[in-house]
Design an enzyme around this catalytic site. Structure first.
Site, PDB file in Angstrom:
ATOM      1  N   ASN A  76       0.552  -1.497   0.097  1.00 35.96           N
ATOM      2  CA  ASN A  76      -0.355  -0.227   0.014  1.00 35.96           C
ATOM      3  C   ASN A  76       0.627   1.107  -0.272  1.00 35.96           C
ATOM      4  O   ASN A  76       1.553   1.127   0.662  1.00 35.96           O
ATOM      5  CB  ASN A  76      -1.040   0.056   1.072  1.00 35.96           C
ATOM      6  N   HIS A  77       0.445   2.179  -0.454  1.00 38.41           N
ATOM      7  CA  HIS A  77       1.136   3.256  -0.578  1.00 38.41           C
ATOM      8  C   HIS A  77       0.430   4.600   0.353  1.00 38.41           C
ATOM      9  O   HIS A  77      -0.568   4.655   1.316  1.00 38.41           O
ATOM     10  CB  HIS A  77       1.065   4.827  -1.728  1.00 38.41           C
ATOM     11  N   ASP A  78       1.266   5.286   1.447  1.00 38.10           N
ATOM     12  CA  ASP A  78       0.725   6.424   1.764  1.00 38.10           C
ATOM     13  C   ASP A  78      -0.082   7.489   1.150  1.00 38.10           C
ATOM     14  O   ASP A  78       0.616   7.986   0.328  1.00 38.10           O
ATOM     15  CB  ASP A  78       2.079   7.394   2.779  1.00 38.10           C
ATOM     16  N   GLN A  84       2.694  10.365  -5.703  1.00 37.04           N
ATOM     17  CA  GLN A  84       2.494   8.880  -5.294  1.00 37.04           C
ATOM     18  C   GLN A  84       3.028   7.956  -5.868  1.00 37.04           C
ATOM     19  O   GLN A  84       2.972   6.720  -5.285  1.00 37.04           O
ATOM     20  CB  GLN A  84       1.321   8.577  -5.533  1.00 37.04           C
TER      21      GLN A  84
END
Length: 711
Positions: A76-78, A84
């Protein structure tokens, strides 16, 4: 980074791990661990490649994973960040406190279909099935079947009763030889399998020996809980440094305890030295960390004494997650960020005193001891020194243990929750085999039969619950009645009474508990230890017919208390005094029927008020006044253990007298409609917090009914 793994059928004979030097540090990270006879046709493990790499996939025993299954681990990305993507020439770094979920756990006997995707932090429960092309974003319960994107439960492999029994049998923990020998059963009919193996499973569970953990003397705040953690010293990327750090930062100043279980081997001193380096950072912090050093033969006996389990990267982690599931323990992931729900302190502050203690275990004596001599200190800083001193004593350790047992006897009791968990396992055989010839149970007829005899034949009633049995045993179990020796002798006489007009009631709690709700079952199991059961059986006549003492508790304890069943039970009870003159003998703050309509169908009421606490001290005075009343009055008594004796004595003198117990407070609880016990501010109640704080009432009708006050 993407890893592709294929593990053929029949190739895994015991738990193994597949590792990779993914960070080029000449260290092996356990990308995937897998248990006996599980297989993987082909999986892809997608994992982020950076210094914060923390996650892996762990598979239990006898699980089948089909072709082209994907495990997406920490990808997952923040999305709250502006960018991104990646910026050339700049190392990507995740924020320190970004929430991240960890291990993927595939438990035992699972089937994962083709093209399924399992996301980070998910646990697939024992026996669960993940359909082809499902995308699993959250935990899957045991034996559930899930499908879709996102995956949802579409059914279960078996019915709930079958699932409950399979969860007791836990066949995947059998030896390899036993599994092979029972292969025909495992591939056969579910009900025949359960019928054949459930009794052995229950017998095995009831034979678990609890590991005696000596509690630490604490002076912090909050709940007194024990979190079990088994450090993964063997791993190149261990979790124990961050677990200890997170525990200290989350629970400094509280009574929550971290219990470290260290298996004793030739590397023990090295392990303790590693811990010393960590503990040195926190030696002035007010925090509770305990050690249990040894080799527990049956580790289930350790799990039965704690309140939660923290995972690790060891090969046996899935086995331990399974043990936690057996005991209903929360499982805390050691690789989640944050590990615990919140950080209670932002940094480490020095405390004004040393509070850490050390629990040591010597495997030769197979018993726990806490050492407290002049050479010992209360800080983890000197663990290694202390262990060397202990080892040099050799045989003297046994004598030391014997000397210390008496000194620490008063702090060696388990907490209420831990003790209850133990008793739940011990009581299981009595609950499951109720109705069989072995074990033996007292005969307890239901409350309806007692009510019929009271109405139709004018029977009196004396009731025995845990409080009355405690008084007989000399235990101070109830705060409103001390363990009076004379009262105990009288109660024992009543229990053995042969009066034809007197019903003796005991609790129907020795076998099947299915009619009770979860809270009630929990309390019964916590109380009904083997020792207590033995004490009861020595007092009871197994050839006698008793009646259910819960007849006057129609509401709070039952599983159907959110239906109209309690109202029907009360309606039948009210027939007892319909059109009758009543004499109510009660504690000064009991106030039965005041503020409700419970006794509105009675002809009239007189009351004798006695002490709210230790009523037996005024027993003779209460009996004397009662004997002056007309014998056509039905006597209802609510005065704890004193009521049991008083009903007996009055019935002997020709009165119909009923030890009516908690009937009024139960009625109030039903009227409140919350499905549980609640405080009633104008009535004494010993079973809820604050129940002994009672407000005064101004009720002229109630006051006019009082003919004597004996305090």
């Amino acid at each position: 980074m993407r890893f592709k793994l294929n593990i053929p059928e029949y190739s895994v004979k015991k738990e193994v791990e597949y590792t990779s030097d993914v960070l080029k540090e000449k260290k092996n990270f356990p990308v995937l661990t897998i248990g006996r006879d599980s297989y993987i046709e082909e999986v892809i493990v997608d994992n982020v490649l950076d210094k914060s790499l923390v996650y892996s996939v762990q598979v239990g025993r006898y699980s089948a994973i089909a072709h082209d299954v994907t495990f997406v681990v920490d990808m997952n990305h923040d999305y709250k960040k502006v960018c991104q993507g990646r910026i050339s020439g700049v190392d990507y770094q995740r924020p320190k406190f970004t929430k991240r979920k960890g291990h993927i756990h595939i438990m035992n006997d699972c089937w994962i279909g083709e093209h399924a995707t399992i996301l980070s932090g998910v646990t697939i429960g024992n026996g669960a099935v993940v359909s082809a092309e499902a995308v699993v974003t959250k935990d899957v319960p045991a034996y559930a079947v899930v499908a879709g994107n996102p995956a949802k439960i579409i059914g279960y492999r078996f019915n709930q009763d079958q699932i409950d029994k399979l969860s007791l049998i836990r066949w995947w923990n059998w030896t390899e030889e036993k599994v092979r020998a029972c292969a025909h059963d495992l591939y056969g009919d579910i009900d025949k399998f359960i019928e054949k193996h459930i009794k052995d499973a229950v017998k095995d569970l009831t034979s678990i020996e609890p590991v005696k953990i000596i509690p630490m003397e604490k002076a912090g705040c909050g709940e007194d809980k024990i979190l079990l953690y088994i450090p993964d010293f063997e791993q190149d990327y261990p979790t124990y440094p961050q677990v200890i750090d997170a525990f200290v930062k989350s629970y400094a100043g509280t009574n929550t305890e971290l219990l470290l279980y260290l298996r004793e081997d030739e590397f023990l001193e090295d392990k303790l030295a590693l811990l010393n380096e960590i503990f040195a950072q926190y030696e002035d912090v007010e925090c509770y960390v305990n050690l249990y050093i040894g080799n527990v033969i049956d580790e289930r006996g350790l799990f039965g004494q704690v309140d939660a389990y923290i995972t690790n990267r060891n090969l046996d982690n899935i086995t331990h997650v399974d043990m936690a599931d057996l005991f209903g323990l929360p499982v805390i992931s050691s690789v989640n960020r944050p590990i615990f729900k919140e950080y209670k302190v932002s940094g480490i502050e020095k405390a004004g005193r040393e509070t850490n203690e050390i629990g040591l275990h010597n495997s030769n004596t197979n018993s726990k001891k806490k050492v407290n001599t002049d050479e010992n200190c209360s800080s983890q800083k000197d663990i290694l020194k202390l262990m060397k001193a202990m080892k040099s004593q050799n045989g003297a350790i046994v004598n030391l243990q014997q000397e210390m047992e008496q000194a620490y006897k008063h702090i060696s009791q388990l907490s209420a929750n831990q003790y209850a968990m133990n008793c739940s396992v011990n009581n299981l055989k009595y609950e499951m085999f109720a109705g069989d010839t072995d074990p033996i149970y007292p005969t307890v007829l239901d409350g309806d039969k007692a009510i019929d005899l009271i109405i139709n034949e004018g029977k009196s009633m004396s009731r025995f619950g845990d409080g009355e049995f405690a008084v007989i045993a000399g235990d101070n179990r109830q705060k409103f009645q001390r363990a009076d020796k004379a009262l105990g002798m009288r109660l024992k006489d009543v229990l053995n009474s042969k009066q034809d007009n007197l019903l003796i009631c005991i609790a129907d709690t020795y076998g099947d508990l299915s009619k009770y709700n979860d809270d009630c079952r929990y309390n019964i199991r916590a109380y009904m230890s083997e020792q207590v059961r033995k004490e009861h059986y020595e007092l009871l006549d197994m050839n006698r017919t008793y009646y259910d003492t819960y007849v006057t508790r129609p509401y709070a304890s039952y599983i159907d208390n959110n239906t109209d069943a309690p109202r029907k039970r009360f309606d039948k009870l009210r027939r007892i005094w319909e059109g009758r003159k009543l004499l109510i003998i009660e504690g000064e703050k009991t106030r039965m029927g005041v503020g409700n309509d419970l006794f509105d169908n009675a002809l009239d009421i007189k009351r004798i008020l006695g002490p709210a606490v230790d009523a037996f001290d005024r027993y003779d005075d209460i009996l004397e006044v009662a004997l002056k009343q007309d014998k056509d009055r039905l006597v209802l008594i609510a005065m704890g253990a004193t009521a049991t004796v008083l009903a007996h004595d009055l019935s002997k003198e020709g009165y119909q007298a009923l030890d009516i117990g908690h009937i009024d407070i139960e009625y109030e609880w039903m009227l409140a409609g919350k499905g549980k016990k609640t405080q009633v501010k104008t009535k004494y109640n010993n079973e809820v917090a604050g129940g002994d704080i009672v407000l005064d009432v101004k009720d002229p009708v109630y006051e006019s009914q009082i003919i004597a006050r004996i305090y």
